[in-house]
Write a protein that holds these residues in place. Structure first.
Motif, mmCIF file in Angstrom:
data_model
loop_
_atom_site.group_PDB
_atom_site.id
_atom_site.type_symbol
_atom_site.label_atom_id
_atom_site.label_comp_id
_atom_site.label_asym_id
_atom_site.label_seq_id
_atom_site.Cartn_x
_atom_site.Cartn_y
_atom_site.Cartn_z
ATOM 1 N N GLY A 18 -14.255 -17.792 -1.453
ATOM 2 C CA GLY A 18 -15.256 -18.633 -2.095
ATOM 3 C C GLY A 18 -14.682 -19.844 -2.795
ATOM 4 O O GLY A 18 -13.503 -19.870 -3.155
ATOM 5 N N LEU A 19 -15.537 -20.830 -2.953
ATOM 6 C CA LEU A 19 -15.246 -22.019 -3.755
ATOM 7 C C LEU A 19 -16.366 -22.176 -4.775
ATOM 8 O O LEU A 19 -17.539 -22.237 -4.405
ATOM 9 C CB LEU A 19 -15.202 -23.281 -2.891
ATOM 10 N N ILE A 37 -12.793 -23.633 -8.748
ATOM 11 C CA ILE A 37 -12.093 -22.353 -8.801
ATOM 12 C C ILE A 37 -12.298 -21.685 -7.456
ATOM 13 O O ILE A 37 -13.422 -21.610 -6.948
ATOM 14 C CB ILE A 37 -12.639 -21.461 -9.939
ATOM 15 N N ALA A 38 -11.207 -21.222 -6.865
ATOM 16 C CA ALA A 38 -11.271 -20.618 -5.532
ATOM 17 C C ALA A 38 -10.841 -19.158 -5.597
ATOM 18 O O ALA A 38 -10.134 -18.737 -6.512
ATOM 19 C CB ALA A 38 -10.357 -21.381 -4.569
ATOM 20 N N ILE A 94 -20.460 -20.907 6.264
ATOM 21 C CA ILE A 94 -20.717 -21.292 4.876
ATOM 22 C C ILE A 94 -21.919 -20.510 4.372
ATOM 23 O O ILE A 94 -22.960 -20.466 5.027
ATOM 24 C CB ILE A 94 -21.010 -22.802 4.782
ATOM 25 N N ALA A 95 -21.761 -19.889 3.212
ATOM 26 C CA ALA A 95 -22.868 -19.218 2.527
ATOM 27 C C ALA A 95 -23.119 -20.001 1.241
ATOM 28 O O ALA A 95 -22.293 -19.985 0.329
ATOM 29 C CB ALA A 95 -22.513 -17.770 2.224
ATOM 30 N N ALA A 96 -24.219 -20.729 1.184
ATOM 31 C CA ALA A 96 -24.525 -21.587 0.044
ATOM 32 C C ALA A 96 -25.251 -20.794 -1.032
ATOM 33 O O ALA A 96 -26.342 -20.276 -0.795
ATOM 34 C CB ALA A 96 -25.382 -22.764 0.498
ATOM 35 N N GLN A 97 -24.637 -20.713 -2.196
ATOM 36 C CA GLN A 97 -25.287 -20.021 -3.313
ATOM 37 C C GLN A 97 -26.279 -20.963 -3.983
ATOM 38 O O GLN A 97 -25.930 -22.067 -4.380
ATOM 39 C CB GLN A 97 -24.244 -19.566 -4.326
ATOM 40 N N VAL A 100 -17.508 -17.879 3.798
ATOM 41 C CA VAL A 100 -17.051 -18.430 2.521
ATOM 42 C C VAL A 100 -18.283 -18.787 1.695
ATOM 43 O O VAL A 100 -19.127 -19.570 2.122
ATOM 44 C CB VAL A 100 -16.175 -19.684 2.727
ATOM 45 N N VAL A 101 -18.383 -18.182 0.520
ATOM 46 C CA VAL A 101 -19.501 -18.508 -0.368
ATOM 47 C C VAL A 101 -19.133 -19.752 -1.176
ATOM 48 O O VAL A 101 -18.011 -19.877 -1.673
ATOM 49 C CB VAL A 101 -19.881 -17.318 -1.290
ATOM 50 N N ILE A 102 -20.092 -20.674 -1.262
ATOM 51 C CA ILE A 102 -19.886 -21.917 -2.002
ATOM 52 C C ILE A 102 -20.953 -22.014 -3.082
ATOM 53 O O ILE A 102 -22.149 -22.034 -2.798
ATOM 54 C CB ILE A 102 -20.027 -23.154 -1.086
ATOM 55 N N GLY A 103 -20.508 -22.051 -4.323
ATOM 56 C CA GLY A 103 -21.392 -22.372 -5.430
ATOM 57 C C GLY A 103 -21.123 -23.811 -5.812
ATOM 58 O O GLY A 103 -19.965 -24.218 -5.898
#
Length: 199
Positions: free
Chosen positions: A141-142, A173-174, A82-85, A41-44
Motif C-alpha cells: 500500500g501507499l 507512507i508505504a 490498484i485498490a482505491a480507498q 496495492v491499496v492506495i489511500g
C-alpha cells in the motif's frame, strides 16, 4: 469539511510534478515489495494534502487523475491492480477492478470528490469494470497524506521507507506484507517468505 466545492490547480507544473512523484513512489514500492502480476496495492490519497491543505478540505479532481496516471504508468504494465480507498464518508470503502476480486462481495456506491475523494472518483471513472467493496486485504500500500490504509492490508504489514517520501506536499507512507510466522520454538520457517509472498 468545507462544503461540496472542488478546487483547481492554476499551475500545471504542480500537477505534472505530482504525477511524476507518484510514479517514482510506485516504482520504489514495486521493487521493495517484489510486486508482480495479480498483486493488489491499496492506495489511500488526500488530494488536499498533496497541495498542502488539510485532509478533506480541498478536493482537486485533476490531482486525483494525475496520481492515478502516475500509478498506472508503473502498475498497469506489470499487471498489478490498484485498490482505491475512499474517504471516511464512505467508511473507507475500496474501488477496484472486478477482475482483481472476481468472487468478492460488492456493495453499491459511486464515489464523488467530496464523498469518496477525488482519487477514488478518478479510479471509478477510469477502471474498465469498477466495483466497490467494504474490505480488501492488499499485498502492499501507499498512504498519500495520512489516510490510514492499514485496515486494508494483509497481515503482516511491514513498513517500507521510500526515497520518494512526498507526493506534492503530502507525506507518503508505504507498506508491504509478508506471511505470518506461526508456531513456537519447534517451528521451522521458509526463510524466503520473510521478504514477502512467493512469486
Amino acid at each position: 469539511m468545507s462544503g461540496l466545492n472542488t478546487y483547481e490547480v492554476n499551475d500545471e507544473s504542480i500537477v505534472k510534478q505530482i504525477q511524476k512523484d507518484t510514479a517514482n513512489a510506485a516504482q520504489e514500492l514495486v521493487e521493495a515489495a517484489k510486486l508482480h502480476s495479480g498483486h493488489i496495492v491499496v492506495i489511500g490519497c488526500s488530494t488536499s494534502e498533496t497541495l498542502g491543505e488539510q485532509v478533506g478540505s480541498h478536493s482537486v479532481p485533476e490531482v486525483g487523475k494525475a496520481i492515478l496516471a502516475g500509478l498506472e504508468s508503473v502498475f498497469t504494465p506489470l499487471g498489478i491492480y490498484i485498490a482505491a480507498q475512499c474517504c471516511e464518508h464512505l467508511n473507507r470503502a475500496i474501488i477496484v477492478e472486478r477482475a482483481a476480486v472476481p468472487n468478492a462481495e460488492i456493495v453499491n456506491v459511486v464515489p464523488q470528490p467530496k464523498a469518496g475523494g477525488s482519487f477514488a472518483t478518478a479510479c471509478y471513472a477510469a477502471f474498465q469494470c469498477p466495483v466497490a467493496l467494504e474490505h480488501i486485504k492488499a499485498d502492499a500500500g501507499l498512504d498519500i497524506g495520512g489516510t490510514l490504509i492499514g485496515m486494508h492490508l494483509k497481515e503482516v504489514a511491514v513498513p517500507v521507507r521510500l526515497k520518494q517520501n512526498r507526493i506534492g506536499k503530502a507525506l507518503v507512507i508505504a507498506a508491504r506484507t509478508r506471511p505470518k510466522f506461526i508456531g513456537g520454538e519447534r517451528a521451522h520457517y521458509d526463510e524466503s517468505l520473510k521478504d514477502g509472498f512467493p512469486a
